[in-house]
Design a protein around this motif. Sequence first.
Motif, short mmCIF file in Angstrom:
data_model
loop_
_atom_site.label_atom_id
_atom_site.label_comp_id
_atom_site.label_asym_id
_atom_site.label_seq_id
_atom_site.Cartn_x
_atom_site.Cartn_y
_atom_site.Cartn_z
N GLY A 14 0.81 -1.22 0.00
CA GLY A 14 0.00 0.00 0.00
C GLY A 14 0.84 1.26 0.00
O GLY A 14 0.57 2.21 -0.74
N LEU A 15 1.88 1.28 0.83
CA LEU A 15 2.75 2.46 0.89
C LEU A 15 3.44 2.72 -0.44
O LEU A 15 3.50 3.86 -0.91
CB LEU A 15 3.81 2.27 1.99
N LEU A 16 3.97 1.66 -1.05
CA LEU A 16 4.73 1.83 -2.28
C LEU A 16 3.83 2.18 -3.47
O LEU A 16 4.19 3.01 -4.31
CB LEU A 16 5.54 0.58 -2.58
N ASP A 75 -1.93 -7.36 -9.13
CA ASP A 75 -0.75 -7.90 -8.43
C ASP A 75 0.28 -8.46 -9.41
O ASP A 75 1.43 -8.05 -9.39
CB ASP A 75 -1.16 -8.90 -7.35
N VAL A 76 -0.11 -9.38 -10.26
CA VAL A 76 0.81 -9.96 -11.24
C VAL A 76 0.26 -9.71 -12.64
O VAL A 76 -0.90 -10.00 -12.92
CB VAL A 76 1.00 -11.47 -11.02
N CYS A 77 1.10 -9.20 -13.52
CA CYS A 77 0.70 -8.94 -14.90
C CYS A 77 1.43 -9.92 -15.82
O CYS A 77 2.66 -9.90 -15.88
CB CYS A 77 1.04 -7.50 -15.27
N THR A 78 0.67 -10.79 -16.50
CA THR A 78 1.25 -11.73 -17.46
C THR A 78 0.85 -11.28 -18.87
O THR A 78 1.61 -10.64 -19.57
CB THR A 78 0.80 -13.17 -17.18
N CYS A 105 1.16 -2.11 -11.40
CA CYS A 105 1.25 -3.55 -11.20
C CYS A 105 2.36 -3.82 -10.19
O CYS A 105 3.39 -3.16 -10.20
CB CYS A 105 1.56 -4.21 -12.54
N LEU A 106 2.13 -4.81 -9.33
CA LEU A 106 3.15 -5.18 -8.36
C LEU A 106 4.32 -5.87 -9.05
O LEU A 106 5.47 -5.49 -8.88
CB LEU A 106 2.53 -6.09 -7.29
N VAL A 107 4.02 -6.91 -9.84
CA VAL A 107 5.07 -7.66 -10.54
C VAL A 107 4.68 -7.86 -12.00
O VAL A 107 3.63 -8.42 -12.31
CB VAL A 107 5.31 -9.04 -9.90
N ASP A 108 5.54 -7.41 -12.90
CA ASP A 108 5.34 -7.59 -14.33
C ASP A 108 6.16 -8.80 -14.78
O ASP A 108 7.39 -8.82 -14.65
CB ASP A 108 5.82 -6.33 -15.07
N ARG A 109 5.48 -9.82 -15.30
CA ARG A 109 6.18 -11.02 -15.79
C ARG A 109 6.87 -10.78 -17.13
O ARG A 109 7.58 -11.65 -17.62
CB ARG A 109 5.20 -12.20 -15.92
N HIS A 159 3.02 1.44 -14.90
CA HIS A 159 4.22 1.34 -14.05
C HIS A 159 4.15 0.06 -13.24
O HIS A 159 3.10 -0.27 -12.67
CB HIS A 159 4.32 2.53 -13.08
N ALA A 160 5.26 -0.68 -13.19
CA ALA A 160 5.36 -1.88 -12.35
C ALA A 160 6.40 -1.63 -11.27
O ALA A 160 7.46 -1.03 -11.53
CB ALA A 160 5.75 -3.08 -13.19
N LEU A 161 6.11 -2.09 -10.04
CA LEU A 161 7.09 -1.97 -8.97
C LEU A 161 8.28 -2.87 -9.21
O LEU A 161 9.43 -2.48 -8.99
CB LEU A 161 6.43 -2.33 -7.62
#
Length: 205
Positions: free
Chosen positions: A51-53, A138-141, A165-169, A187-189
């Motif tokens: 949440g913070l990020l 959360d996860v982007c595929t 997105c949290l994680v971009d595959r 933007h992906a973290l």
Amino acid sequence: MSTDNRTALLNLIATHSFRLGDFTLASGQKSDYYIDCRTTTLHAEGGRLSGLLLYDLIREHFPQAEAVGGLTMGADPLVSNTASASAWHFHQHHHNRPPHDNELVHGFLVRKAEKMHGTGRRLEGFHKIGAHVVIVDDVCTTGGSTITAIESTQESGMNVIGVLCLVDREQGGRANIEAAVPHAPFHALFTANDVRAAHIALKQP
């Protein structure tokens, strides 16, 4: 954005959400790793850091955002924790008064199918015609679930100004999302390679 928070969240994802092996993804693709971010985003500290990020990214790139939303259920803890982070941030800077609605980033969730009873709404939570909102996942595929959320949000009359997105595959999702909403930056973290490297560095099984 706090580098310490980013590293801490990356290490939590690498520890709780990442596994090496032989897997078949929901998209039908084969992969030598599997990532399930819900074990991190529903972890108390993982949820707080997510949440913070994500709120940091919204403040940096989309300061006009009125709300954050996404497709249930991967986005649920991200939406809730990001909205809460906006309230924590407000109270850190304004100790003596309650916030006005337009000083916070609120949350909404997109159902996978329309509700068959009550209002029949596809969206739950914040809704205002013309509002500037950010979509999270959360996860982007391939980007399919993110695009479903984008389309439902736009159909509800709100304006999607960005996608997080949290994680971009890095398997085509970014391009598909950018094609679906060319005016809304993505933007992906983290990338999956970031998570893999952290997983190996931490000597996780």
